[in-house]
Design a protein around this motif. Sequence first.
Motif, PDB file in Angstrom:
ATOM      1  N   LYS A  71      41.127  41.341  53.071  1.00  0.00           N
ATOM      2  CA  LYS A  71      40.320  40.803  54.156  1.00  0.00           C
ATOM      3  C   LYS A  71      38.935  40.432  53.628  1.00  0.00           C
ATOM      4  N   VAL A  72      38.415  39.318  54.106  1.00  0.00           N
ATOM      5  CA  VAL A  72      37.094  38.861  53.673  1.00  0.00           C
ATOM      6  C   VAL A  72      36.144  38.861  54.869  1.00  0.00           C
ATOM      7  N   PHE A 337      39.281  36.566  45.078  1.00  0.00           N
ATOM      8  CA  PHE A 337      38.707  35.631  46.045  1.00  0.00           C
ATOM      9  C   PHE A 337      38.028  34.466  45.335  1.00  0.00           C
ATOM     10  N   VAL A 338      37.216  34.769  44.313  1.00  0.00           N
ATOM     11  CA  VAL A 338      36.496  33.718  43.585  1.00  0.00           C
ATOM     12  C   VAL A 338      37.472  32.740  42.947  1.00  0.00           C
ATOM     13  N   SER A 339      38.517  33.266  42.318  1.00  0.00           N
ATOM     14  CA  SER A 339      39.472  32.390  41.639  1.00  0.00           C
ATOM     15  C   SER A 339      40.225  31.515  42.636  1.00  0.00           C
ATOM     16  N   TRP A 340      40.463  32.041  43.833  1.00  0.00           N
ATOM     17  CA  TRP A 340      41.105  31.235  44.876  1.00  0.00           C
ATOM     18  C   TRP A 340      40.146  30.165  45.395  1.00  0.00           C
ATOM     19  N   ALA A 341      38.913  30.556  45.694  1.00  0.00           N
ATOM     20  CA  ALA A 341      37.948  29.648  46.313  1.00  0.00           C
ATOM     21  C   ALA A 341      37.477  28.553  45.361  1.00  0.00           C
ATOM     22  N   SER A 342      37.596  28.773  44.055  1.00  0.00           N
ATOM     23  CA  SER A 342      37.174  27.767  43.076  1.00  0.00           C
ATOM     24  C   SER A 342      38.356  27.159  42.332  1.00  0.00           C
ATOM     25  N   GLY A 343      39.558  27.477  42.771  1.00  0.00           N
ATOM     26  CA  GLY A 343      40.742  27.051  42.050  1.00  0.00           C
ATOM     27  C   GLY A 343      41.324  25.722  42.501  1.00  0.00           C
ATOM     28  N   LYS A 344      42.305  25.248  41.733  1.00  0.00           N
ATOM     29  CA  LYS A 344      42.974  23.982  42.030  1.00  0.00           C
ATOM     30  C   LYS A 344      43.731  24.042  43.357  1.00  0.00           C
TER      31      LYS A 344
END
Length: 456
Positions: A71-72, A337-344
Amino acid sequence: MRTQSRRRPRAMLAAAAAGTLLAPLLSGCWVGAGGAGSGGDAINVLMVNNPQMTELQKLTAAHFTKSTGIKVNFTVLPENDVRDKISQDFANQAGQYDVATLSNYEIPIYARNGWLHAMDSYVAGDPAYDEQDVLKPMRESLTADDGKLYGQPFYGESSFLMYRKDVFAQQGLTMPAHPTWQQIADLAARVDGARPGMKGICLRGLPGWGEVMAPLTTVVNTFGGTWFDKGWKARLDSPEWKRATSFYVDLVREHGESGAAQSGFAECLNNMTQGKVAMWYDATSAAGSLEAAGSPVKGKVGYAPAPVERTGSSGWLYTWAWGIQKASRNADKAWKFVSWASGKDYEQLVGDTIGWSNVPAGKRASTYANPAYVKEAAAFQQMTKAAIEGARPKDPGVQPRPAPGIQFVGIPEFTDLGTKVSQEISAAIAGRQSVESALRKSQKLAERISEEYEGR
């Protein structure tokens, strides 16, 4: 506060940096949405309230949380407020927020003070993230002096020249493929008045280290100037600074928008959209608004590289990026979260659900190879990519620099110094003082910083 010593212990320098970054804060304590901090299967994220960030907030629960179980809890604030809250929490290492939006100005400074969690091990262990797909200038700008990576970009921008190609065609004018500033000044004079009420160019004049000083500093760089030389000697009284600033002030006063001394990004965007100016030098991110459905100038705008004088390129570099607090008790979940939000995959999600014009671009090479994005952003996408890839955050001028940064100097004191200098420049644009007077006062302000840094 000035010091009598030329050298200060590292602890004192760190304290000074924290004090400068925290200076705008009100006294007292503040507790955010997450109470005593995140924990378990939840993380707390503090971020700026721009449209692409709020879209991320809306998509998180149904996609990221659903697939990971994490959860965020978001706290979303305007830019000035969010910077204050981030600096308070991260400087104190309170651990209230696991992740925050930071720019390439703050991240190296925060990393130097030990406030951020390095991301190298996460990147190495997450090949699907594809760090090499992130544009090189973005990676470099989020890497600290120790060679470690401390941020991942959400989106990025550089700067370029926007012009009314229909007006140019009617006037029989051609925009050079790689214009110089003198060519732009000549063109501004020729298109000034091309249509009733139309001025030649819009340039920021509004006070602020991120307003007038951003474009002006890129002009200073390409004219051969620098805020400080390699030994931290202030150089705002140099011939190059005087020539660049006089050029900028004269251009905007003679052929620029009305009310230039109070015009920033928003005002120039409005002037360009409403047909009040024929050219505009500013952030590449502006193109999305100019080409948006319903824009009166959609399809009428051409794009050219940032004008130059003595350098091969002169565009700035800026990114809103994700940083993980060193004190976070949930660093592993924060990275997910970071990898999802900045990912392809996130870019694909935005393109599929909201539209490709809304994709947080400017950070990945793969974005500019995506047929759907290329089609949607055909007018400006290649010029934007070229501007970002041509940016040189560690070597933006003609001489070595003591700190990284193109449109800023990467030290904590720059927010205050840049703002004070901007007020002097804006006053010159308004005609309240001469450029010589503005730079004489600005040099004295910069010399105070020199005294703090010389010998380091």
